[in-house]
Design an enzyme around this catalytic site. Structure first.
Site, PDB file in Angstrom:
ATOM      1  N   LYS A  21      47.621  40.348  49.990  1.00  0.00           N
ATOM      2  CA  LYS A  21      47.377  41.748  50.393  1.00  0.00           C
ATOM      3  C   LYS A  21      46.257  42.287  49.520  1.00  0.00           C
ATOM      4  O   LYS A  21      46.468  42.694  48.388  1.00  0.00           O
ATOM      5  CB  LYS A  21      48.656  42.576  50.224  1.00  0.00           C
ATOM      6  CG  LYS A  21      48.458  44.087  50.337  1.00  0.00           C
ATOM      7  CD  LYS A  21      47.981  44.519  51.716  1.00  0.00           C
ATOM      8  CE  LYS A  21      48.112  46.028  51.890  1.00  0.00           C
ATOM      9  NZ  LYS A  21      47.178  46.818  51.078  1.00  0.00           N
ATOM     10  N   SER A  72      49.107  42.356  46.173  1.00  0.00           N
ATOM     11  CA  SER A  72      48.235  43.471  45.851  1.00  0.00           C
ATOM     12  C   SER A  72      47.917  43.545  44.352  1.00  0.00           C
ATOM     13  O   SER A  72      47.281  42.649  43.823  1.00  0.00           O
ATOM     14  CB  SER A  72      48.855  44.774  46.371  1.00  0.00           C
ATOM     15  OG  SER A  72      47.850  45.685  46.718  1.00  0.00           O
TER      16      SER A  72
END
Length: 538
Positions: free
Chosen positions: A471, A446
């Site tokens: 992600k 992320s």
């Protein structure tokens, strides 16, 4: 396929999602059907719990063309999760619609489809209950904000009609169940319903310096869908019970205390993993071998404890074997100071900076580390992002700005293409020239993938390790009128080169086994000074 980039101009591309007002007020439809508007108050910051899902949290950081960057750390962080604040705010406000917008004129809805009133009462007008209105509120939030306008290959309007006809709305629990089923039809585990208590928990704050549990951040297994999903480890907390027991990024948790994890929500997983200090818990864990094939499952017995969160640690390494690591002495922040060894073979200095999460303290920690590096006159920087599952999206952007003189940092895209671009403008930089090595592994996810991708695509650093987690989905939280809410996937991250991070991740420039690299300042310094020091600077 790469999304089309927007034209570069001074103003941000207009959003399809129009807020009700420009002064930041939020409009909601309470049960009495009267629209009330009130000035928006910044909610408490909203992290995912350490033993639950991970979603990046955005603050009021502007995109390109939206003015100067705010002071850091910001005074208040918004309660939305994952992604560009202005983009998600537009999605959230657009989801708060009036009663007329929910129902439409009797007998006809959007795009020529029957309205909810017609679905409820063919041929005759009937009253719409409060419970049905709450369901319609949730339906419209997804309709306006969801990233996939194909809605998992189904007509979203026909889905609405079918649910209104077949589901029972006699009580609030039945309505909640209907909303859960509605979201499940999208087959997106990250778009989910939040009961009032879960919403409060989500907005519990990002200032925590410790959590109680086993020290795991988990998500769903890839490509498994919602019904068949299992828990996959994103990253274990450094020094936590799970890491000490050998749980690694990418491991799959098949069961917790003999309760199978198939199809459970991330909040249910959080409840299973967390608990009072000193209580035992057993995980059935399955790892993958070097060939990628699953190994036999094993039981891992853990004891819950307080896991301290230290976002940044750093150390100055002297006597680095410069030739082995691929570093030229006197080429970086220490160019003004000659190495005592006088040559390129040994005696270099490197600043090792380990970032385990992005929270409200990360920027200050990295700032202090780079300041120490400049004072020490180092020849290279190592930014260790291994097992960093992400955190606050703006913190990752601000760290990138410390190290980049210019260039794009991340692209925010939805089904219509690229919507926002976050860039470095040269302000607030600290070091844009010292050779930089960025260490990643499967637990790099992320916001940390955003940072690694920005440094790689702009040629600022060399990425070392293995492919990152992948992600790259962005969620926003939309409040419903009864105090519950929805987490809705609204967009995706892309690197400056246009690579979709989700399920792909960042590919390293130098591929090495992450286990071959030491972790922590003293161990890394010893390794870099040794005769077999790994090549990490290209």
């Amino acid at each position: 396929m790469l999304a089309q980039r927007p034209q570069r101009c001074a103003s941000r591309a207009a959003s399809r999602l129009k807020p009700f007002s420009a002064n930041g007020s939020i409009c909601k439809v309470p049960r009495n059907r009267t629209v009330h508007c009130a000035a928006a108050k910044p909610p408490a910051p909203a992290p995912a719990p350490a033993d639950a899902s991970h979603e990046d949290t955005a603050s009021s950081l502007p995109a390109r063309g939206q003015g100067n960057s705010p002071q850091w750390p910001p005074k208040a962080l918004s309660g939305i999760t994952a992604g560009a604040a202005n983009f998600a705010a537009a999605a959230a406000v657009a989801a708060a619609v009036t009663l007329a917008g929910l129902l439409g004129p009797p007998g006809v809805g959007e795009a020529g489809t029957p309205s909810p009133l017609a679905a409820l009462a063919p041929g005759a007008a009937q009253a719409v209950s409060t419970e049905q209105l709450l369901f319609l509120e949730a339906w419209r939030a997804v309709d306006r904000a969801y990233v996939d306008k194909g809605f998992n290959g189904q007509s979203w309007f026909r889905v609405r009609e079918a649910f209104l006809k077949k589901e029972s709305f006699e009580s609030r629990p039945q309505t909640y169940d209907a909303i859960r089923k509605l979201l499940a039809s999208l087959d997106d585990p990250f778009t989910r319903f939040l009961e009032p208590s879960r919403l409060v928990q989500l907005r519990g704050g990002t200032q925590k310096s410790s959590v109680t549990g086993v020290g795991l951040e988990v998500t769903f297994t890839a490509d498994s869908g919602l019904a068949g999903s299992l828990l996959r480890v994103v990253a274990p907390a450094e020094g936590g019970p799970a890491e000490r027991a050998g749980v690694r990024p990418g491991d799959v948790i098949l069961a917790v205390d003999d309760k199978p994890t198939t199809g459970i929500s991330l909040y249910e997983a959080s409840d299973l993993l967390q608990g009072p200090v000193g209580t035992p818990v057993t995980l059935r864990v399955q790892s993958s071998g070097p060939d990628g094939k699953p190994l036999p499952a094993r039981d891992v017995s853990l004891m819950r404890e307080v896991v301290v969160i230290r976002p940044v640690s750093y150390a100055t390494c002297s006597g680095v074997n410069s030739a082995a690591v691929g570093l030229k002495t006197g080429a970086g922040a220490g160019a003004g100071e000659a190495s005592e060894a006088g040559g390129a073979g040994a005696g270099g200095r490197v600043e090792y900076i380990r970032v385990t999460t992005f929270n409200s303290n990360t920027f200050e920690g990295v700032y202090a580390a780079i300041k120490e590096a400049k004072a020490a006159g180092v020849d290279g920087l190592i930014l260790d992002l291994r097992n960093n599952g992400g955190g606050l999206f703006p913190a990752g952007v601000q760290v990138a700005k410390l190290l980049m003189a210019g260039g794009d940092i991340v692209l925010i895209s939805d089904s219509a293409g690229v919507r926002d671009i976050y860039s470095a403008d040269g302000s607030g930089t600290m070091d844009t020239k010292t050779p930089l090595s960025v260490w990643v592994n499967k637990g790099t996810a992320s916001a940390s993938e955003v940072l690694a991708g920005a440094l790689k695509d702009n040629g600022r650093g060399v990425v070392v390790g293995e492919n990152t987690f992948g992600k790259g989905l962005i969620q926003t939280v939309v409040d419903l009128s009864d105090g519950s809410g929805l987490a809705i996937t609204v967009a995706k991250y892309q690197t400056p080169a246009g690579v979709d991070i989700n399920r792909v991740g960042i590919t390293p420039d130098i591929r090495v086994s992450p286990d071959s690299l030491a972790i922590g300042g003293p161990a890394v310094c010893d390794q870099l000074a040794g005769p077999d020091a790994p090549r990490v600077f290209g």
